[in-house]
Write an enzyme that holds these catalytic residues in place. Structure first.
Site, PDB file in Angstrom:
ATOM      1  N   GLY A  31      -9.043   5.706   1.832  1.00 36.39           N
ATOM      2  CA  GLY A  31      -9.695   6.444   2.905  1.00 36.39           C
ATOM      3  C   GLY A  31     -11.112   5.982   3.161  1.00 36.39           C
ATOM      4  O   GLY A  31     -12.010   6.786   3.398  1.00 36.39           O
TER       5      GLY A  31
ATOM      6  N   GLU B  82      -1.603   6.184  -8.253  1.00 36.36           N
ATOM      7  CA  GLU B  82      -2.480   7.269  -7.754  1.00 36.36           C
ATOM      8  C   GLU B  82      -2.301   8.523  -8.605  1.00 36.36           C
ATOM      9  O   GLU B  82      -1.172   8.900  -8.930  1.00 36.36           O
ATOM     10  CB  GLU B  82      -2.107   7.560  -6.291  1.00 36.36           C
ATOM     11  CG  GLU B  82      -2.894   8.693  -5.649  1.00 36.36           C
ATOM     12  CD  GLU B  82      -2.639   8.774  -4.128  1.00 36.36           C
ATOM     13  OE1 GLU B  82      -2.488   7.717  -3.474  1.00 36.36           O
ATOM     14  OE2 GLU B  82      -2.563   9.901  -3.609  1.00 36.36           O
TER      15      GLU B  82
ATOM     16  N   ASP C 110       0.853  -1.190   0.000  1.00 40.20           N
ATOM     17  CA  ASP C 110       0.000   0.000   0.000  1.00 40.20           C
ATOM     18  C   ASP C 110       0.894   1.247   0.000  1.00 40.20           C
ATOM     19  O   ASP C 110       1.772   1.382   0.864  1.00 40.20           O
ATOM     20  CB  ASP C 110      -0.878  -0.043   1.268  1.00 40.20           C
ATOM     21  CG  ASP C 110      -1.952   1.024   1.269  1.00 40.20           C
ATOM     22  OD1 ASP C 110      -2.360   1.470   0.181  1.00 40.20           O
ATOM     23  OD2 ASP C 110      -2.397   1.389   2.381  1.00 40.20           O
TER      24      ASP C 110
ATOM     25  N   HIS D 177      -7.241   9.816   4.158  1.00 44.56           N
ATOM     26  CA  HIS D 177      -6.875   8.749   5.091  1.00 44.56           C
ATOM     27  C   HIS D 177      -7.181   9.187   6.521  1.00 44.56           C
ATOM     28  O   HIS D 177      -6.985  10.349   6.868  1.00 44.56           O
ATOM     29  CB  HIS D 177      -5.374   8.442   4.975  1.00 44.56           C
ATOM     30  CG  HIS D 177      -4.994   7.867   3.647  1.00 44.56           C
ATOM     31  ND1 HIS D 177      -4.063   8.456   2.817  1.00 44.56           N
ATOM     32  CD2 HIS D 177      -5.406   6.759   3.005  1.00 44.56           C
ATOM     33  CE1 HIS D 177      -3.920   7.729   1.727  1.00 44.56           C
ATOM     34  NE2 HIS D 177      -4.725   6.686   1.809  1.00 44.56           N
ATOM     35  N   GLY D 178      -7.640   8.255   7.334  1.00 45.68           N
ATOM     36  CA  GLY D 178      -7.937   8.574   8.729  1.00 45.68           C
ATOM     37  C   GLY D 178      -9.366   9.057   8.875  1.00 45.68           C
ATOM     38  O   GLY D 178     -10.164   8.970   7.936  1.00 45.68           O
TER      39      GLY D 178
ATOM     40  N   ASN E  73     -10.207   0.722   0.260  1.00 41.33           N
ATOM     41  CA  ASN E  73      -9.171   0.530   1.278  1.00 41.33           C
ATOM     42  C   ASN E  73      -9.663   0.941   2.660  1.00 41.33           C
ATOM     43  O   ASN E  73     -10.143   2.058   2.840  1.00 41.33           O
ATOM     44  CB  ASN E  73      -7.950   1.389   0.939  1.00 41.33           C
ATOM     45  CG  ASN E  73      -7.211   0.919  -0.291  1.00 41.33           C
ATOM     46  OD1 ASN E  73      -7.744   0.125  -1.071  1.00 41.33           O
ATOM     47  ND2 ASN E  73      -5.995   1.396  -0.466  1.00 41.33           N
TER      48      ASN E  73
HETATM   49  P1  13P Z   1      -8.371   4.711   6.113  1.00 37.46           P
HETATM   50  O1  13P Z   1      -7.291   4.585   7.140  1.00 37.46           O
HETATM   51  O2  13P Z   1      -9.009   6.046   6.113  1.00 37.46           O
HETATM   52  O3  13P Z   1      -9.357   3.595   6.205  1.00 37.46           O
HETATM   53  O4  13P Z   1      -7.661   4.593   4.683  1.00 37.46           O
HETATM   54  C1  13P Z   1      -6.989   3.419   4.343  1.00 37.46           C
HETATM   55  C2  13P Z   1      -6.298   3.540   3.045  1.00 37.46           C
HETATM   56  O5  13P Z   1      -6.715   4.232   2.156  1.00 37.46           O
HETATM   57  C3  13P Z   1      -5.073   2.754   2.874  1.00 37.46           C
HETATM   58  O6  13P Z   1      -4.441   3.030   1.685  1.00 37.46           O
END
Ligand code: 13P
Length: 281
Positions: free
Chosen positions: A208, A136, A84, A179-180, A229
């Site tokens: 995300g 990406e 990843d 993300h997060g 993800n």
């Molecule tokens: P989250 O942590 O927001 O679930 O995102 C995960 C992600 O996109 C890993 O590449």
């Protein structure tokens, strides 16, 4: 069986559902995800960030661990072991040489021409070895692996240019997800998502996934998202269960009981997520 993601994602694109990409952090994470997805008889992608790879000892350790779990637990679903956000060619090559079946090369911090140059080098190396590649375009913001960055949305033109020049297998266009955890409602650009999906023959990836409301996940899938993800969601689910267990059992010191106290909650959450994604085999 360890496979690349091509077949599972093309089927998802055709069938209008999404395959889950769950980030793993340790043996328990991998075991719970494999067991739950096997129970549901659905394909799964195990994502490993550079930080998580370092934490677990390295790519060889992870390949050995995942292959061992597949054998010992008699896992028969298709499992893709995927890097990843590989930040450079070397990371991707090291993972491929160790036995990863898929990589994401994330050169999105560079301008498009440099992103294309690096991505193409990874594709050439990966495709000769049967390994799938995700890239990406634009830049997905937020916090991952303790690194915080700001977002830039992808354009159709940049997505087409990168695809045509690299022939990647899946694309993560940055379209408002981060993300997060989100502050407020995520603002996803579904119109651009749909157009990119119509113009490109490859599956699209939504990063995300944590904190995106169910209706927006469904809308994203209807706009062509085939891989979603999830990382923070399972981390928080596990951590909440563990905090509760420790507060109720202050004298327990066996790590199997402490770490394992998150198993039930994690598996229940995985089941909810894959039901929402409509994942099937
Ligand atoms: P989250 O942590 O927001 O679930 O995102 C995960 C992600 O996109 C890993 O590449």
């Amino acid at each position: 069986m360890l496979v690349n993601f091509n077949e599972m994602l093309m089927q998802a694109k055709k069938g209008h559902y999404a395959v889950p990409h769950f980030n793993i952090n340790n043996l328990e994470w991998a075991k719970y995800i494999l067991e739950e997805c096997s129970e549901k008889n659905i394909p799964v992608i195990l994502g490993v960030s550079e930080g998580a790879a370092k934490y677990m000892g390295g790519f060889h350790a992870i390949v050995g661990m995942v292959k061992g779990l597949i054998e010992d637990l008699n896992i028969e679903i298709p499992v893709c072991l995927h890097v990843d956000h590989g930040s450079c060619k070397e990371t991707c090559i090291n993972a491929i040489d160790a036995g990863f079946t898929s990589v994401m090369i994330d050169a999105s911090r560079h301008e498009l021409s440099k992103n294309i140059e690096i991505t193409k080098e990874v594709v050439d190396y990966a495709h000769e070895r049967g390994v799938s590649v995700e890239a990406e375009v634009g830049h997905i913001g937020g916090t991952e692996d303790n690194i915080t960055s700001s977002a830039t949305n992808a354009t159709l033109k940049d997505c087409q240019t990168l695809y045509e020049n690299t022939k990647i297998d899946a694309l993560a266009p940055a379209l408002g997800s981060v993300h997060g955890f989100y502050q407020g409602e995520p603002n996803l650009d579904f119109d651009t998502m749909q157009i990119i999906n119509e113009k490109l023959p490859i599956p699209l990836v939504l990063h995300g996934g944590t904190g995106i409301p169910d209706d927006k996940i469904k809308k994203a899938i209807s706009c062509g998202i085939s891989k979603i993800n999830i990382n923070t969601d399972l981390q928080a689910t596990w951590a909440n269960a563990l905090r509760k267990f420790l507060s109720e059992n202050p004298t327990v010191y066996d790590p199997r009981k402490i770490i394992g106290s998150g198993e039930k909650a994690m598996k229940e959450r995985i089941a909810e997520i894959v039901t929402l994604f409509g994942t099937r085999r």
